[in-house]
Motif scaffolding. Sequence first.
Motif, PDB file in Angstrom:
ATOM      1  N   ASN A  25       0.864  -1.138   0.000  1.00 53.60           N
ATOM      2  CA  ASN A  25       0.000   0.000   0.000  1.00 53.60           C
ATOM      3  C   ASN A  25       0.887   1.168   0.000  1.00 53.60           C
ATOM      4  OD1 ASN A  25      -0.959  -2.237   0.257  1.00 53.60           O
ATOM      5  ND2 ASN A  25      -2.228  -1.819   1.919  1.00 53.60           N
ATOM      6  N   SER A 315      -2.400  -3.041  -5.168  1.00 49.01           N
ATOM      7  CA  SER A 315      -2.445  -1.609  -4.846  1.00 49.01           C
ATOM      8  C   SER A 315      -1.053  -0.992  -4.901  1.00 49.01           C
ATOM      9  CB  SER A 315      -3.080  -1.396  -3.465  1.00 49.01           C
ATOM     10  OG  SER A 315      -4.350  -2.002  -3.394  1.00 49.01           O
ATOM     11  N   TYR A 399      -7.576  -0.708  -5.981  1.00 52.13           N
ATOM     12  CA  TYR A 399      -8.138   0.633  -6.004  1.00 52.13           C
ATOM     13  C   TYR A 399      -9.586   0.650  -6.480  1.00 52.13           C
ATOM     14  CZ  TYR A 399      -3.246   1.834  -5.508  1.00 52.13           C
ATOM     15  OH  TYR A 399      -1.962   1.920  -5.057  1.00 52.13           O
TER      16      TYR A 399
END
Length: 419
Positions: A25, A315, A399
């Motif tokens: 992330n 991500s 996302y």
Amino acid sequence: MYFRTAALRFLPSALLLLTACSESNTKTEMVSKTAPAAEETMASTAAAMDSTKPATPPAAPQPKRLTAPDTAYAQDVASFLGGQRPSQNSDLAKLAAQPAWQAFATDQDRSWAKYRATHTTSMTKWASTELDEVHRSSPTIFYPFSGPDFLNVFTMFPTSQTYVLMGLEPVGSVPARTSLESPKLFPAVKASLWSVLNFSFFRTNDMAVDLKSVELDGALPLMMLFAARTGNQIIAIRPVQLDASGQLTDAPTDTTQAAHPKAVPGVEMKLRSPDGQPKTVYYFSTDLSNHGLQVKPAPIQFVRSLGPLTTYVKSATYLMHKLYFSEVRRLVLRHSRYILQDDSGIAMKFFQKGAWQFNYYGTYKRPINLFAKHYQPELTAAYTDTLHRPKALPFGTGYNWRQTDSNLLLARRLIPLAD
């Protein structure tokens, strides 16, 4: 509650414009003073994704004494942070008896029950069937741009023995008792977990601010929390580093000397899984851009030494689409037998023709507005192929976090691995 509900209506694009996602992330790209002005690195992407915060490079970490924590204490801390009761003989038992912790624990139980219902149950069932062959051939999982996200990688690959996570977040340490007594602790933990439990990725900059406010100093506390909440027991935690040649060594404990300039800080967490199997989790704090790997090549050398890999990417802010991340992209493509990723991982154009077999899951739509330039016509063609229709994906990830919008790609190597 009103504001959280309103936020959901405007996600995913509005949320991401206000937050920085975990290299997991966190995926960032910092312009170094010694690098060309046009070069992107991992820290500048995180700053660009959060327009509310200035784009300043992270402060250099100060030398500190690193010692292996008491195992029982580490397990109790992990439970305490996750809203699970520590052992009766623990020094934390009195803190867990206080109304503030009990309210926090009730809230966490509710949040994790929702997460299991919307994510874990479906992910586990899907992985047990669609990744069955992968599980049998994946002793080691490489998760670049992960941040502290042990949660998703363990859920996807519960039978693997070794997990290697890499991100920009500092390594951190086992929280001290004073941090656990802070009245700011529970709101900070809840705020840090909110996006990953609801949307599967971290809001990195906000997470850093939240955790630093209670002196939780990096990825390790959340990794411990995820270990506890996934039913793993902490057996040992050891501060480690990669030396200049990529060899794994104990971290230095001398507070009077700074670390070697090419050393990469990390931590080793030994676990016992719910079925009793031993697990080893590594996290290294490092910049995986070409410039970062030129300055500190140890991560590349270490990953090469691990043997055949299964790589997981989620991500990842499309970093490996870029020229400036070609080294880590090449590493993944040359040393992985399997790659499981969403569309933010490696662009289809970089997979060698005829070298990979692809299985497509879910739905591919254009990336959210923030990443619109990374649209892949090749994926649209694959997802609209009427002769080889993509399979269903029964959970949301990445996302485009809604189940109806999410995608995963499983790439299986067809040719021998590189030497």
